[in-house]
Scaffold this motif. Structure first.
Motif, PDB file in Angstrom:
ATOM      1  N   ARG A   4       0.820  -1.216   0.000  1.00  0.00           N
ATOM      2  CA  ARG A   4       0.000   0.000   0.000  1.00  0.00           C
ATOM      3  C   ARG A   4       0.852   1.265   0.000  1.00  0.00           C
ATOM      4  O   ARG A   4       0.388   2.326  -0.392  1.00  0.00           O
ATOM      5  N   ASN A  37       1.566   2.202  -3.923  1.00  0.00           N
ATOM      6  CA  ASN A  37       0.636   3.082  -4.633  1.00  0.00           C
ATOM      7  C   ASN A  37       0.042   4.154  -3.712  1.00  0.00           C
ATOM      8  O   ASN A  37      -0.931   4.817  -4.054  1.00  0.00           O
ATOM      9  N   LEU A  86      -1.759   4.165  -1.067  1.00  0.00           N
ATOM     10  CA  LEU A  86      -3.020   4.092  -0.340  1.00  0.00           C
ATOM     11  C   LEU A  86      -2.694   4.319   1.135  1.00  0.00           C
ATOM     12  O   LEU A  86      -3.526   4.757   1.921  1.00  0.00           O
ATOM     13  N   ARG A 120      -2.408  10.208  -9.109  1.00  0.00           N
ATOM     14  CA  ARG A 120      -3.544   9.562  -9.779  1.00  0.00           C
ATOM     15  C   ARG A 120      -3.103   8.968 -11.108  1.00  0.00           C
ATOM     16  O   ARG A 120      -3.475   7.851 -11.455  1.00  0.00           O
ATOM     17  N   ARG A 165      -0.975   5.932 -10.522  1.00  0.00           N
ATOM     18  CA  ARG A 165      -1.726   4.763 -10.055  1.00  0.00           C
ATOM     19  C   ARG A 165      -2.309   3.966 -11.217  1.00  0.00           C
ATOM     20  O   ARG A 165      -2.550   2.768 -11.098  1.00  0.00           O
ATOM     21  N   ARG A 166      -2.541   4.640 -12.350  1.00  0.00           N
ATOM     22  CA  ARG A 166      -3.079   3.923 -13.500  1.00  0.00           C
ATOM     23  C   ARG A 166      -2.109   2.848 -13.974  1.00  0.00           C
ATOM     24  O   ARG A 166      -2.508   1.882 -14.604  1.00  0.00           O
ATOM     25  N   MET A 211      -4.120  -3.333  -8.784  1.00  0.00           N
ATOM     26  CA  MET A 211      -4.107  -3.912  -7.450  1.00  0.00           C
ATOM     27  C   MET A 211      -5.208  -4.970  -7.332  1.00  0.00           C
ATOM     28  O   MET A 211      -6.320  -4.776  -7.815  1.00  0.00           O
ATOM     29  N   SER A 241     -14.392  -0.228 -14.224  1.00  0.00           N
ATOM     30  CA  SER A 241     -13.943   0.757 -13.235  1.00  0.00           C
ATOM     31  C   SER A 241     -12.417   0.829 -13.195  1.00  0.00           C
ATOM     32  O   SER A 241     -11.853   1.814 -12.734  1.00  0.00           O
ATOM     33  N   GLY A 242     -11.744  -0.191 -13.723  1.00  0.00           N
ATOM     34  CA  GLY A 242     -10.297  -0.134 -13.850  1.00  0.00           C
ATOM     35  C   GLY A 242      -9.831   0.957 -14.808  1.00  0.00           C
ATOM     36  O   GLY A 242      -8.663   1.341 -14.800  1.00  0.00           O
ATOM     37  N   LEU A 254     -11.214   4.006 -14.859  1.00  0.00           N
ATOM     38  CA  LEU A 254     -11.687   5.310 -14.375  1.00  0.00           C
ATOM     39  C   LEU A 254     -10.612   6.385 -14.453  1.00  0.00           C
ATOM     40  O   LEU A 254     -10.913   7.559 -14.673  1.00  0.00           O
ATOM     41  N   GLY A 255      -9.366   5.972 -14.274  1.00  0.00           N
ATOM     42  CA  GLY A 255      -8.289   6.946 -14.329  1.00  0.00           C
ATOM     43  C   GLY A 255      -8.134   7.592 -15.698  1.00  0.00           C
ATOM     44  O   GLY A 255      -7.503   8.640 -15.827  1.00  0.00           O
ATOM     45  N   VAL A 267     -10.921   7.992 -17.869  1.00  0.00           N
ATOM     46  CA  VAL A 267     -12.223   8.434 -18.368  1.00  0.00           C
ATOM     47  C   VAL A 267     -12.722   9.600 -17.515  1.00  0.00           C
ATOM     48  O   VAL A 267     -12.529   9.615 -16.303  1.00  0.00           O
ATOM     49  N   ARG A 278     -10.197  -6.309 -13.456  1.00  0.00           N
ATOM     50  CA  ARG A 278     -10.216  -4.879 -13.152  1.00  0.00           C
ATOM     51  C   ARG A 278      -8.795  -4.329 -13.069  1.00  0.00           C
ATOM     52  O   ARG A 278      -8.510  -3.224 -13.524  1.00  0.00           O
ATOM     53  N   GLN A 307      -6.382  -1.895 -16.574  1.00  0.00           N
ATOM     54  CA  GLN A 307      -5.598  -0.671 -16.425  1.00  0.00           C
ATOM     55  C   GLN A 307      -4.367  -0.695 -17.346  1.00  0.00           C
ATOM     56  O   GLN A 307      -3.716   0.317 -17.523  1.00  0.00           O
TER      57      GLN A 307
END
Lengths: 270, 270
Positions: A46, A49, A51, A75, A78-79, A83, A102-103, A105-106, A108, A158, A162
């Motif tokens: 963690r 990335n 978190l 951000r 992280r793409r 994870m 949702s993978g 999202l970075g 879009v 997911r 990415q």
């Protein structure tokens, strides 16, 4: 690919989760991170990335220093890191397809993600991945309708959609039965091979770690106490990592056993 | 100190003797207060009036039958108004409650100061009964449906926001973390990680509050804020008991129907 220099993490409670951890993972290497509960395995990945924010030390992804990035740059970084989580961490009330997408999202924008208008290429890639892991039929099912093994495969999709350079895998098999655990570990390994991905896999099952990775790192109380091939995991080493116990039965043959039923996923998928 | 060493062996009790005595003391104090209060109420009551309460009730009851069915012609409009007050009031409340709830939840609030303000809005909305809101609003915007709708709305903001922000605080954080790890923005994390988890609560709270508001809006007419309460008040003042019983029947019917609808909707969501 990944370089960690003198990483330290001290939680506000005073627990020192990581002490001067140095680690390097080259491109294409799948590394297993073993150690007792509370050794800092989860904290370590963690911190990569972010978190969890490390207290001290540096983490490099290629030439990019992750630890000094601003929120916005982080951000974007992280793409490049997929994870995979212990309890799958799928959004239970969304469909399998939405979870996989949702993978992306970075990449879009907000409104496109609101109305689920993902680019056609992303959707095609999502179908390709679902097909690869044998879940093509499940695309429109809700995530909470799936079994544990199926959910983890959605979690893998997911992470992979990415198109990451690095996989961070946190106890992928902790809530799965032994057979499904092996299938999931094999799948992660195959996918890493196909894409020459580097991966850190946290795992507390020593046997699984030995079966599926060429390099094992042992973490104990926040420090690395072993770093080497699976063959060298002797009872002495395991005692150093986990403490005194009779280890003879735990140390398995390193060659992977080839059970018939285990290869079903790979077949169905290929 | 539940464990006691005795010559006869180990013995166990939930409380120590001292604690047991304290518990009995609290019971004694509580009972004394109840007895005292009972006495006080008894002294302040004119028992002469209470003695014939039964006769009075039967008397009014007999004047109420049969309900004046023809009065229904004049009730359709007020019933429609009552339903509108409840429905529009609930919608207004929900629109305002959502941002307030996100500002009040510990895990989504942008700033502790904003959280304090949001909590203050919730408390002040909840602490004033809708009848009192209506009383004030009739003074401000004149009698009628508008005042009633706003009164219902203001009262419901706190209720909806409170239940909603508690739901937001109780979500599974792993799902949000997984979305965060993909490089999603804060708004996207909310959209994919939080909203799907609280959507059932949101719908449930909305329908539940609507159900309550139907009942509350039936009495708002007592202070001139529109709805069927206006007719009820007028009928009682003119001692038109058969009209009163008709109105009570209509209210009962409305409430039963609204309960049925909300039960259906809640069932469909969950």
């Amino acid at each position: 690919m990944l370089r960690i220099e003198d990483l330290n993490k001290k939680y506000p409670t005073g627990d020192e989760a990581l002490k001067d951890v140095k680690l390097e993972v080259p491109k294409g290497q799948v590394m297993a991170l073993i150690g007792p509960s509370g050794a800092g395995k989860s904290t370590l990945i963690r911190c990569v990335n972010r978190l969890v924010e490390p207290t001290k030390g540096k983490v490099f992804l290629g030439d990019l220093e992750l630890t000094e990035l601003s929120r916005w740059k982080l951000r974007q970084a992280r793409r490049r890191m997929g994870m995979i989580f212990q309890e799958y961490a799928l959004v239970e009330r969304l469909t399998v397809m939405e979870n996989v997408l949702s993978g992306r999202l970075g990449y879009v924008g907000f409104w496109r993600s609101w109305f689920r208008r993902f680019p056609g290429e992303d959707v095609r890639e999502a179908y390709r991945l679902l097909d690869r892991v044998g879940l093509m039929e499940m695309a429109d099912k809700r995530a909470d309708e799936l079994s544990g093994g199926q959910r983890q495969r959605v979690g893998i999709c997911r992470a992979l959609i990415q198109n990451p350079d690095l996989l961070l895998v946190d106890e992928p098999t902790a809530s799965l039965d032994p057979k499904t655990s092996r299938q999931i570990m094999r799948l992660i390994n195959e996918l890493c091979d196909e894409r020459s991905l580097a991966a850190i896999i946290n795992i507390h099952d020593v046997l699984l770690a030995q079966m599926f990775s060429k390099r094992i790192v042992g973490l104990e109380q926040g420090s690395i106490v072993y770093d080497g091939p699976p063959e060298d995991l002797t009872p002495e080493v395991l005692t150093r990592i986990y403490g005194e116990e009779n280890w003879e039965a735990t140390i398995g043959k390193v060659e992977e056993e080839n059970e018939e039923e285990d290869s079903t996923i790979s077949k169905a998928a290929s | 100190m539940p464990k006691i060493d005795r010559s006869s062996g180990l013995s166990w009790r939930k409380h120590t003797t001292k604690k047991e005595l304290t518990i009995w003391l609290y019971w004694l104090i509580g009972l004394s207060i109840v007895t005292y209060a009972w006495n006080l109420i008894s002294e302040k009551t004119i028992w002469f009036f209470v003695q014939d309460a039964g006769t009075q009730a039967i008397d009014i009851g007999s004047r109420m039958v049969p309900p004046k069915l023809s009065y229904m012609d004049k009730l359709w409009q007020p019933v429609w108004d009552t339903i509108n007050i409840a429905t529009i009031g609930t919608i207004i409340a929900l629109i305002i409650a959502v941002p307030v709830a996100f500002a009040a939840a510990k895990n989504t609030t942008p700033h502790p100061l904003i959280r304090t303000i949001a909590l203050f809005i919730i408390v002040s909305s909840r602490s004033v009964n809708s009848l009192i809101w209506a009383l004030i609003l009739v003074f401000i915007c004149g009698p009628g449906i508008f005042a009633g709708t706003i009164a219902i709305g203001l009262r419901s903001i706190g209720f909806c926001a409170k239940l909603l922000y508690e739901a937001i605080e109780e979500i599974d954080h792993n799902q949000v973390e997984a979305i965060q790890a993909t490089g999603a923005s804060r708004a996207q994390q909310m959209l994919y990680g939080i909203v799907p988890q609280v959507l059932p609560t949101f719908a449930g709270v909305g329908v539940y509050r609507w159900d309550i508001n139907i009942r509350e809006s039936t009495i708002l007419g007592l202070v001139g804020a529109g709805g069927i309460g206006l007719q009820l008040n007028g009928s009682i003042n003119t001692l038109a008991w058969t009209q009163v019983s008709m109105i009570l029947l209509v209210i009962l019917g409305t409430v039963i129907i609204s309960e049925w609808i909300s039960a259906k909707v809640r069932h469909a969501i969950i």
